[in-house]
Every structure is written in C-alpha cells, then in structure tokens.
Design an enzyme around this catalytic site. Structure first.
Site: not given
Length: 270
Positions: A2-3, A58, A257
């Site tokens: 989750p960002e 976050k 990434r």
C-alpha cells in the site's frame, strides 16, 4: 505494498469505526508483528480509548489517551472491524477487543506488518518516522531540489527513496514519470529547477487524485471492505498500450522494481 493514498484510505475508513472506542484487551497471535516487548505493548494500551488516527507517508499512527502506536501495513496488512463473536480468519494476528463488543483485527497474509509503541506527543521525532522525507503534497522545493539535482541515480529510483519523497511507491512512481513525459531512467542531475518543481507538483496531484478515488486496488488492498478505484485510471502501470500515442508500453527493471513506460512519449534525455 500500500502506498500513501491506500494508507490514507485506510485511515479515513477506520476513523469512522474505531474513534472513541476503548480497548478492553489485546490478543497477540503472532508476536513478531510487535516491535519491542509484547507484554509492554499490551499492558500499556489496554483500557485506553482511540482518540485519533494520524498518518505520515505509509505509516498509520493510532493516538490513544496517553500513548500511541505506529502501524506499517507492509505488503498485505489490513484492518477489519468484526463483532467479537465472529470466527477468526487464519491471518488475523493482532486483535484489539473493544469494550463495546467489537474487534479491530489486524490481518496480514505474509506477516510482514509491524506495530510499535511510541510517545504520543513526539512520535515524529523517533524512528522510523524521523528517517522519512517529505510528503509530495507538502514538499518544500528547497528540501527536494538538492536531493534530486545532486544525484546520478535514475529519477524512478529517487521517487522511491522514502528519505526524499515519503509515501510514493512503485505504482505512483511509474504514473508520475509518465505524466511528466519523462523516461524513468533519467538521472536526477539532468533535471532543471523547473522540472523538479514540476515533479513536486505532478507527484502531489497524482496522489491527491488517487486519495479522492480511494487508492489503488492491487492484489489484496482493502480498507475494511472499501476498495480503491484509482486503478481504473492508471495510464502506464501494468498497461500494454499507451493511453496517449496508442503505442506499446515497455516494461524494464530499475532498482529491482518493475517499471512501465512508453518509449515514444517518455523520451530519454542523456
């Protein structure tokens, strides 16, 4: 993971369900989620009421009568509100039993999430929060500019550096680069003052748009049954065709990434 928009959605949703409720007891089914002494965590928080829920980057910060605790959801963490007599899910690891007969249950498939007891008045001054940079919505040009302009690293990697911008993860970093028409491999020191100012503005705008739509639903993100909607407007992340030129989206790896970009619309400048 989750960002910032997803965590903000969780914060806003939980406030509707848990504010002013009092913790009667805490059941710890997987102790490693608690950073520090588990017994101290439990005995300190019981009989206190949840006064507010804050967020930075976050991280969620549950503020109680006399103390607070930080919660990091990591990859799969989520909170659910249940009645006390409802059966547990096998991934319910920390259960806050409230005096009104409801539970606040922390559920985490991978068990990567963490909770940490902190000082209520000064939690921003201690790790991990004191290691974080600035949120894009409140970022100062004087803080961001030297950290970007003096770096030889790719801008995508710099966007993911939580000591510069906090709250941006892989999805939104891809979207930010796309909206700016910037190749994600562009080195930080190639950006002018004007482009870095634009970077701050675009980052802020995209995160605000995502917050307004409840974050992005990727894999198992869930805020007590509230799913994000921003995924329906993603322009480049996990896409195959560019929404602007209709050409193919390319996927590469930057700093480990997965990185999506349009070779036509995001020209590389050396």
């Amino acid at each position: 993971m989750p960002e910032l928009p997803e965590v903000e959605t969780v914060r806003r949703t939980l406030k509707n369900f848990v504010l002013h409720k009092t913790i009667d007891s805490i059941e710890v089914r997987y102790p490693r989620i608690i950073d520090g002494d588990v017994e101290t965590f439990v005995t300190t928080l019981i009989h206190q009421s949840i006064c507010d829920i804050d967020r930075y980057g976050k991280y969620l910060i549950f503020i109680l009568d006399h103390d607070a605790f930080i919660s990091h959801l990591r990859m799969e963490g989520k909170y659910n509100i249940k009645m006390k007599d409802e059966p547990y899910d096998k991934h319910d690891h920390i259960i806050f039993h409230m005096t009104d007969g409801t539970d606040l249950r922390y559920n985490d498939t991978r068990k990567f999430g963490r909770m940490q007891l902190v000082d209520k008045e000064h939690y921003r001054e201690y790790p991990p929060l004191n290691r974080l940079g600035q949120e894009p919505m409140d970022a100062s040009f004087d803080y961001i500019y030297p950290r970007i302009h003096q770096s030889h690293l790719p801008i995508k990697q710099l966007l993911l550096d939580q000591s510069i911008f906090t709250g941006i993860g892989n999805i939104y970093a891809n979207e930010i680069c796309f909206r700016m028409g910037m190749d994600p491999r562009t080195r930080g020191d190639r950006l002018s003052k004007k482009r870095i100012l634009e970077l701050i503005e675009v980052s802020s705008t995209i995160l605000k748009e995502a917050i307004a739509q409840g974050g992005t639903t990727i894999h198992s993100f869930d805020a007590n049954g509230i799913h994000g909607l921003f995924q329906v407007t993603l322009s480049v992340h996990a896409q195959t065709t560019c929404s602007k030129c209709k050409g193919p989206i390319k996927k590469i790896t930057i700093a480990g990434r997965g990185t999506y970009y349009c070779p036509h619309c995001q020209k590389r400048r050396y």
